[in-house]
Design a protein around this motif. Structure first.
Motif, PDB file in Angstrom:
ATOM      1  N   ARG A   1       0.240   4.112  -2.717  1.00 16.43           N
ATOM      2  CA  ARG A   1      -0.158   5.474  -2.338  1.00 16.43           C
ATOM      3  C   ARG A   1       0.776   6.493  -2.977  1.00 16.43           C
ATOM      4  O   ARG A   1       0.335   7.557  -3.442  1.00 16.43           O
ATOM      5  N   GLU A   2       2.068   6.166  -3.030  1.00 18.27           N
ATOM      6  CA  GLU A   2       3.028   7.081  -3.642  1.00 18.27           C
ATOM      7  C   GLU A   2       2.765   7.236  -5.144  1.00 18.27           C
ATOM      8  O   GLU A   2       2.903   8.329  -5.696  1.00 18.27           O
ATOM      9  N   LEU A   3       2.371   6.153  -5.797  1.00 16.35           N
ATOM     10  CA  LEU A   3       2.060   6.211  -7.222  1.00 16.35           C
ATOM     11  C   LEU A   3       0.766   6.969  -7.496  1.00 16.35           C
ATOM     12  O   LEU A   3       0.594   7.558  -8.550  1.00 16.35           O
ATOM     13  N   GLY A   4      -0.140   6.941  -6.528  1.00 15.15           N
ATOM     14  CA  GLY A   4      -1.416   7.627  -6.672  1.00 15.15           C
ATOM     15  C   GLY A   4      -2.576   6.659  -6.721  1.00 15.15           C
ATOM     16  O   GLY A   4      -2.666   5.832  -7.636  1.00 15.15           O
TER      17      GLY A   4
ATOM     18  N   TRP B   1       0.791  -1.233   0.000  1.00 17.42           N
ATOM     19  CA  TRP B   1       0.000   0.000   0.000  1.00 17.42           C
ATOM     20  C   TRP B   1       0.828   1.290   0.000  1.00 17.42           C
ATOM     21  O   TRP B   1       0.479   2.244  -0.713  1.00 17.42           O
ATOM     22  N   PRO B   2       1.936   1.387   0.760  1.00 21.42           N
ATOM     23  CA  PRO B   2       2.708   2.632   0.710  1.00 21.42           C
ATOM     24  C   PRO B   2       3.204   2.963  -0.694  1.00 21.42           C
ATOM     25  O   PRO B   2       3.158   4.127  -1.112  1.00 21.42           O
ATOM     26  N   ALA B   3       3.679   1.964  -1.435  1.00 24.39           N
ATOM     27  CA  ALA B   3       4.134   2.209  -2.803  1.00 24.39           C
ATOM     28  C   ALA B   3       2.980   2.621  -3.689  1.00 24.39           C
ATOM     29  O   ALA B   3       3.114   3.523  -4.528  1.00 24.39           O
TER      30      ALA B   3
END
Length: 320
Positions: free
Chosen positions: A62-65, A58-60
């Motif tokens: 979220r960073e991608l959008g 999920w963090p990755a």
């Protein structure tokens, strides 16, 4: 023979059958794109393991959008396969790579999934013609082969089997594109598809070189990460060699370096460079280049390499 009733752009619910590394990656991808996902896996700890996989991804994502409405709360873990696919508008199967297992599981999914719903398999090598054998409606079964991790790597290769209807292949490719995937829709079945065959060629040569004491693991990896790998994020091997031909492009490269295909540089035997093969490669590169001339392509390549070098230095904590 069924026909998908839900347009690709109107799908809201996806079923993911199999919740291992690949299946869990698909779950994370679909959740991040705003879908409701119902997953099923026969393992007793499937729900807990899947939760950890999604949390880690999920963090990755979220960073991608994230897409509007994307939430981990949109995940449900079913207790039976039938429950998982009951309301599905698309099914992605990601069971272990065992042909008998795949055949049996796909037949069970086919029997339980609503009529007209596409069933896609994450197989990394089997042909759909071999897997759809026991299905009552094989027309809706396709291969949707991802690259690990499916929630980060855009590529998915789509191809049907001998008994797959063309609508199913077209529908699946359009659906994956809408979810943010980069899709190769293959014209015919090939064991291992496109990307795995290319990757496998490098891997086998690496094993040969290590086995013969010709290079170390570190040297082999560095040869890719500090060499051709830097060029591949923007241009693949064909367009890379197109630029290697200078202003003459691929035509000059093949005419000048074609004889080297017979040199013993790898253990993989090269095909005969017939006029037909030469022209097919030249024409393909010209289509890929479009309106861009060699100078423009070189500029794009160089800017991409600089961006990759800077990004990798940032990950390693080095100064640009």
């Amino acid at each position: 023979m069924s026909q998908q009733s839900t347009p690709p752009g109107e799908v809201t619910t996806v079923a993911c059958i199999g919740a291992g590394v690949i299946g869990g990656g698909w779950v994370a991808h679909f959740l991040a794109r705003g879908y409701r996902v119902v997953a099923w896996d026969p393992a007793e700890d499937a729900a807990a393991r899947l939760g950890r996989l999604v949390d880690a991804a999920w963090p990755a994502l979220r960073e991608l959008g994230l897409a509007t409405g994307a939430s981990r709360a949109n995940l449900a873990v079913a207790t039976t396969l039938e429950q998982a696919v009951a309301e599905a508008e698309f099914v992605q199967e990601s069971a272990p790579e065992d042909l008998d297992l795949k055949r049996d599981l796909l037949a069970r999914i086919d029997a339980a999934a609503p009529e007209g719903v596409v069933i896609s398999s994450s197989t990394s090598g089997y042909e759909m013609s071999d897997m759809q054998r026991d299905c009552s409606d094989p027309s809706r079964l396709v291969v949707g082969h991802p690259f690990n991790p499916p929630y980060l790597i855009p590529l998915v290769e789509v191809v049907g089997g001998e008994r797959t209807d063309q609508w199913a292949t077209r529908w699946t490719s359009e659906f994956f594109e809408l979810t943010g995937k980069s899709v190769i829709t293959m014209d015919r079945e090939v064991p291992g598809f496109v990307a795995n065959r290319l990757q496998e060629a490098i891997w086998r040569e690496a094993l040969h070189m290590l086995d013969n004491g010709e290079a170390t693991v570190e040297q082999i990896d560095t040869a890719i990460t500090e060499g051709p790998g830097l060029r591949w994020p923007l241009f693949g091997p064909c367009m890379t060699f197109h630029l290697a031909g200078g202003e003459g492009g691929m035509a000059h490269m093949l005419d000048h370096f074609g004889p080297s295909l017979k040199s013993p540089w790898t253990r993989l035997q090269a095909p005969e460079l017939t006029p037909e093969l030469r022209d097919a490669m030249v024409d393909g590169c010209e289509r890929s280049a479009g309106e861009r001339d060699i100078a423009e392509l070189v500029d794009e390549r160089d800017r991409a390499i600089i961006a990759v070098l800077r990004a990798v230095k940032g990950v390693r904590g080095e100064q640009s």
